[in-house]
Design a protein around this motif. Structure first.
Motif, PDB file in Angstrom:
ATOM      1  N   SER A 243     -10.248  35.915  27.528  1.00  0.00           N
ATOM      2  CA  SER A 243      -9.436  34.744  27.878  1.00  0.00           C
ATOM      3  C   SER A 243      -8.489  35.096  29.023  1.00  0.00           C
ATOM      4  N   THR A 244      -8.037  34.060  29.714  1.00  0.00           N
ATOM      5  CA  THR A 244      -7.112  34.206  30.839  1.00  0.00           C
ATOM      6  C   THR A 244      -5.976  33.210  30.685  1.00  0.00           C
ATOM      7  N   SER A 245      -4.766  33.689  30.831  1.00  0.00           N
ATOM      8  CA  SER A 245      -3.584  32.817  30.753  1.00  0.00           C
ATOM      9  C   SER A 245      -2.990  32.664  32.145  1.00  0.00           C
ATOM     10  N   GLY A 246      -2.385  31.540  32.404  1.00  0.00           N
ATOM     11  CA  GLY A 246      -1.792  31.310  33.718  1.00  0.00           C
ATOM     12  C   GLY A 246      -0.844  30.134  33.675  1.00  0.00           C
ATOM     13  N   GLY A 247      -0.489  29.676  34.879  1.00  0.00           N
ATOM     14  CA  GLY A 247       0.405  28.522  34.981  1.00  0.00           C
ATOM     15  C   GLY A 247       1.843  28.945  35.211  1.00  0.00           C
ATOM     16  N   GLY A 248       2.673  27.926  35.306  1.00  0.00           N
ATOM     17  CA  GLY A 248       4.085  28.189  35.500  1.00  0.00           C
ATOM     18  C   GLY A 248       4.504  28.214  36.958  1.00  0.00           C
ATOM     19  N   GLY A 249       3.814  27.486  37.835  1.00  0.00           N
ATOM     20  CA  GLY A 249       4.206  27.476  39.248  1.00  0.00           C
ATOM     21  C   GLY A 249       3.588  26.315  40.012  1.00  0.00           C
ATOM     22  N   PHE A 250       4.102  26.087  41.236  1.00  0.00           N
ATOM     23  CA  PHE A 250       3.598  25.009  42.077  1.00  0.00           C
ATOM     24  C   PHE A 250       2.448  25.492  42.967  1.00  0.00           C
ATOM     25  N   VAL A 251       1.462  24.622  43.135  1.00  0.00           N
ATOM     26  CA  VAL A 251       0.353  24.874  44.058  1.00  0.00           C
ATOM     27  C   VAL A 251       0.106  23.588  44.851  1.00  0.00           C
ATOM     28  N   PRO A 252      -0.535  23.679  46.025  1.00  0.00           N
ATOM     29  CA  PRO A 252      -0.881  22.447  46.744  1.00  0.00           C
ATOM     30  C   PRO A 252      -1.717  21.517  45.889  1.00  0.00           C
ATOM     31  N   CYS A 253      -1.573  20.229  46.103  1.00  0.00           N
ATOM     32  CA  CYS A 253      -2.210  19.241  45.237  1.00  0.00           C
ATOM     33  C   CYS A 253      -3.729  19.361  45.218  1.00  0.00           C
ATOM     34  N   ASP A 254      -4.368  19.700  46.351  1.00  0.00           N
ATOM     35  CA  ASP A 254      -5.825  19.864  46.359  1.00  0.00           C
ATOM     36  C   ASP A 254      -6.242  20.989  45.416  1.00  0.00           C
ATOM     37  N   GLU A 255      -5.558  22.098  45.511  1.00  0.00           N
ATOM     38  CA  GLU A 255      -5.857  23.216  44.623  1.00  0.00           C
ATOM     39  C   GLU A 255      -5.551  22.867  43.167  1.00  0.00           C
ATOM     40  N   PHE A 256      -4.511  22.108  42.970  1.00  0.00           N
ATOM     41  CA  PHE A 256      -4.127  21.710  41.618  1.00  0.00           C
ATOM     42  C   PHE A 256      -5.229  20.893  40.953  1.00  0.00           C
ATOM     43  N   ARG A 257      -5.811  19.944  41.674  1.00  0.00           N
ATOM     44  CA  ARG A 257      -6.858  19.111  41.096  1.00  0.00           C
ATOM     45  C   ARG A 257      -8.083  19.939  40.716  1.00  0.00           C
ATOM     46  N   ASP A 258      -8.461  20.898  41.583  1.00  0.00           N
ATOM     47  CA  ASP A 258      -9.603  21.754  41.254  1.00  0.00           C
ATOM     48  C   ASP A 258      -9.319  22.600  40.018  1.00  0.00           C
ATOM     49  N   ARG A 259      -8.097  23.112  39.935  1.00  0.00           N
ATOM     50  CA  ARG A 259      -7.774  23.967  38.802  1.00  0.00           C
ATOM     51  C   ARG A 259      -7.696  23.169  37.503  1.00  0.00           C
ATOM     52  N   VAL A 260      -7.171  21.974  37.555  1.00  0.00           N
ATOM     53  CA  VAL A 260      -7.106  21.125  36.359  1.00  0.00           C
ATOM     54  C   VAL A 260      -8.511  20.841  35.845  1.00  0.00           C
ATOM     55  N   SER A 261      -9.464  20.605  36.761  1.00  0.00           N
ATOM     56  CA  SER A 261     -10.841  20.348  36.334  1.00  0.00           C
ATOM     57  C   SER A 261     -11.416  21.557  35.606  1.00  0.00           C
ATOM     58  N   TYR A 262     -11.142  22.740  36.110  1.00  0.00           N
ATOM     59  CA  TYR A 262     -11.648  23.959  35.459  1.00  0.00           C
ATOM     60  C   TYR A 262     -10.981  24.173  34.105  1.00  0.00           C
ATOM     61  N   ILE A 263      -9.659  23.975  34.070  1.00  0.00           N
ATOM     62  CA  ILE A 263      -8.922  24.199  32.809  1.00  0.00           C
ATOM     63  C   ILE A 263      -9.394  23.214  31.748  1.00  0.00           C
ATOM     64  N   SER A 264      -9.632  21.964  32.137  1.00  0.00           N
ATOM     65  CA  SER A 264     -10.076  20.948  31.169  1.00  0.00           C
ATOM     66  C   SER A 264     -11.404  21.339  30.543  1.00  0.00           C
ATOM     67  N   THR A 265     -12.241  22.070  31.277  1.00  0.00           N
ATOM     68  CA  THR A 265     -13.559  22.464  30.758  1.00  0.00           C
ATOM     69  C   THR A 265     -13.505  23.752  29.970  1.00  0.00           C
ATOM     70  N   HIS A 266     -12.640  24.708  30.383  1.00  0.00           N
ATOM     71  CA  HIS A 266     -12.676  26.036  29.791  1.00  0.00           C
ATOM     72  C   HIS A 266     -11.434  26.421  28.964  1.00  0.00           C
ATOM     73  N   GLN A 267     -10.525  25.499  28.758  1.00  0.00           N
ATOM     74  CA  GLN A 267      -9.313  25.897  28.068  1.00  0.00           C
ATOM     75  C   GLN A 267      -9.590  26.186  26.590  1.00  0.00           C
ATOM     76  N   LEU A 268      -8.755  27.080  26.059  1.00  0.00           N
ATOM     77  CA  LEU A 268      -8.799  27.402  24.655  1.00  0.00           C
ATOM     78  C   LEU A 268      -7.825  26.529  23.902  1.00  0.00           C
ATOM     79  N   LYS A 269      -8.230  26.026  22.776  1.00  0.00           N
ATOM     80  CA  LYS A 269      -7.354  25.197  21.947  1.00  0.00           C
ATOM     81  C   LYS A 269      -6.342  26.066  21.206  1.00  0.00           C
TER      82      LYS A 269
END
Length: 269
Positions: A243-269
């Motif tokens: 598993s990988t933990s992350g977050g806690g900072g600002f990123v450009p909105c384009d990068e943010f949208r890509d990362r949210v898509s990945y997190i929504s698919t691979h996040q751990l409950k």
């Protein structure tokens, strides 16, 4: 003597003879006068010029000469003035070019260069609440007389991005500032990014807007857009089972949208 013989004319008297001599018969041929030769004709018919006529002719030639000289002199002055005007215009254009070039070089090396710094979230010790810090930085060498910024702050759930609070909108005119830059703090509603309890950190903050500024030389720089989003804490699974933990900072909105898509698919409950 017979009657057929002609009668001789009677003799004229002395008076009649004198009459004929004085008044010749009108039937007589008139006397023809021979014209004089060419040289004699000129002497007889042409009027000789006196000194006054010669003086007038000389005066006319002198006047014509002065007129021609004045015309040439005027034409010379016109040509000289025209050349001088053209030289002045060329010099003025060259000065303008040099001035423009010097200004461009000065602006390129000394003008104010304003950027929107990536925002950050920190804790306000006075209220013990999280605040959003926004900054404009001046990377140039002269003071920017004025800048303006329009910003919108929105809070949404993470990673679903469902709006949690009404957006906060601000329009700000920034007074002159130099290398120290400009900053502004804004309170965040119901936001605890430093919460160590992983499941509770399910919020994202988006800061978007545009800004413009004066570069210190009277040039208004066109408005520039910006957009940053805060990624909350997350935990995703890897292909190897980890598993990988992350977050806690600002990123450009384009990068943010890509990362949210990945997190929504691979996040751990």
């Amino acid at each position: 003597m017979t009657n057929n013989q002609p009668i001789p004319p009677s003799p004229q008297s002395e008076s009649n003879a004198n009459n004929d001599a004085t008044h010749p018969n009108s039937d007589a041929v008139p006397e023809v006068k021979i014209p004089p030769s060419h040289a004699g004709y000129r002497v007889t018919c042409e009027k000789r010029r006196d000194k006054w006529d010669v003086a007038k002719i000389v005066a006319e030639f002198i006047g014509l000469g002065f007129l021609i000289a004045y015309t040439l002199y005027t034409a010379g002055i016109y040509c000289a003035n025209r050349k001088a005007a053209e030289a002045t215009q060329n010099t003025f254009r060259e000065i303008q070019k040099q001035t423009t070039l010097m200004k461009q070089q000065l602006v390129g090396t000394m003008s104010a260069i304003v950027i929107f710094q990536e925002p950050r979230i920190t804790n306000d010790p006075m209220t013990n609440k999280e605040i959003l810090v926004m900054q404009l930085l001046n990377r140039g060498h002269v003071v920017s007389p004025e800048a303006h910024i329009t910003v919108e702050i929105s809070t949404a759930s993470f990673p679903q991005l469902v709006t949690l609070h009404p957006s906060q909108s601000y329009t700000i005119t920034v007074p002159q500032f130099g290398e120290s830059g400009w900053s502004k703090n804004y309170p965040l509603q119901d936001f605890t990014p430093q919460d160590t309890h992983f499941p509770s950190q399910r919020k994202a903050v988006t800061v978007s807007g545009k800004f413009g500024f004066d570069n210190g030389f009277g040039d208004k720089i066109p408005e520039q857009e910006f957009c940053f989003s805060y990624i909350g804490s997350y935990n995703t699974k890897n292909e190897d089972g980890g598993s990988t933990s992350g977050g806690g900072g600002f990123v450009p909105c384009d990068e943010f949208r890509d990362r949210v898509s990945y997190i929504s698919t691979h996040q751990l409950k």
